[in-house]
Scaffold this active site. Structure first.
Site: not given
Ligand code: AP5
Ligand code: MG
Ligand code: ZN
Length: 213
Positions: A13, A88, A126, A159, A170
């Site tokens: 994402k 979510r 990552r 992270r 997660r």
């Molecule tokens: P990346 O693009 O970083 O993936 P992502 O989908 O953004 O993953 P996140 O870990 O950020 O998602 P998340 O939903 O768990 O965390 P968030 O910060 O939103 O890519 C991942 C890796 O893969 C990178 O190394 C990248 O280089 C590589 N990659 C990407 N595309 C690739 C490809 N095509 N091929 C190969 N490699 C690739 O949320 C964190 C926390 O915040 C949650 O756990 C929760 O506690 C809280 N939170 C956030 N939003 C909410 C909500 N709406 N409600 C409640 N709690 C929330």
């Molecule tokens: Mg992200």
């Protein structure tokens, strides 16, 4: 244009959000990034969010909804947005629907599909830029200079919630809480699914096509 990016942790994402948004001429926001920004500034919200995020649990709906709605209602974002990681839960989807009703609703929901083994490989390798939040991967998409961001020269870090045991939690929380929200948008007929296991450029092309089509 109002677009939601959905997909499990590590599906890509954050990697895709900025370029998708700039193609559409709008801003992208990640709810996770907003929480991490609050942690850096050591706000009350940041301290609350940390206590959930470090265990891989979701932050309670009430504070999450308020934070994202504040961002959306900023006049700077009135042209539209790309939401990364919100909604979510059912309560979040309902709150967003209510807010968007007068504007004609959300235009597209893009679901990035990636297998669980691949998610674990991605998250455990990552690195993130401390300054502009661009994600890198030590094997799949390394920065040109080790430890430094290509975009802004910022320091790269891992992270806390990318440690193997938290990653597993997660993914479980996602399956339980967010899969049903994916189904909700699928039934509403606005969901488009893309194969997130292609290379980064091809995933981006597929997403742009899904938004246009
Ligand atoms: P990346 O693009 O970083 O993936 P992502 O989908 O953004 O993953 P996140 O870990 O950020 O998602 P998340 O939903 O768990 O965390 P968030 O910060 O939103 O890519 C991942 C890796 O893969 C990178 O190394 C990248 O280089 C590589 N990659 C990407 N595309 C690739 C490809 N095509 N091929 C190969 N490699 C690739 O949320 C964190 C926390 O915040 C949650 O756990 C929760 O506690 C809280 N939170 C956030 N939003 C909410 C909500 N709406 N409600 C409640 N709690 C929330
Ligand atoms: Mg992200
Ligand atoms: Zn950077």
């Amino acid at each position: 244009m109002r677009v939601i990016l959905m997909g499990p942790p590590g599906s890509g994402k954050g990697t895709q959000a900025t370029s998708i948004a700039s193609n559409l001429g709008v801003d992208a926001v990640s709810s996770g990034d907003l929480f991490r920004d609050n942690q850096r500034r050591d706000t009350e919200l940041g301290r609350l969010a940390r206590s959930y995020m470090e265990r891989g649990a979701y932050v309670p709906d009430e504070v999450t909804i308020k934070m994202v709605m504040d961002w959306i209602s900023n006049p700077a974002h009135s042209a539209g947005f790309v939401l990364d990681g919100f909604p979510r839960t059912h309560a979040q989807a309902e709150a967003l629907d209510a807010e968007m009703k007068a504007l004609g609703g959300v235009d597209r929901v893009i679901f990035i599909k990636v297998s669980e083994d691949e998610l674990i490989r991605r998250l455990t390798g990552r690195q993130i830029c401390r300054d502009c939040q661009t994600p890198y991967h030590i094997h799949f998409s390394p920065s040109k200079t080790e430890g430094k961001c290509d975009n802004c020269g910022g320091e790269l870090y891992q992270r806390d919630d990318d440690k193997a045991d938290v990653v597993t939690t997660r993914i479980q929380v996602y399956n339980q809480e967010t899969e049903p929200v994916v189904d909700y948008y699928r039934q509403a007929g606005i969901l488009r699914e893309v194969d997130g296991e292609q290379d980064v450029g091809d995933v981006g092309k597929a997403m742009n096509a899904a938004i246009g089509g």
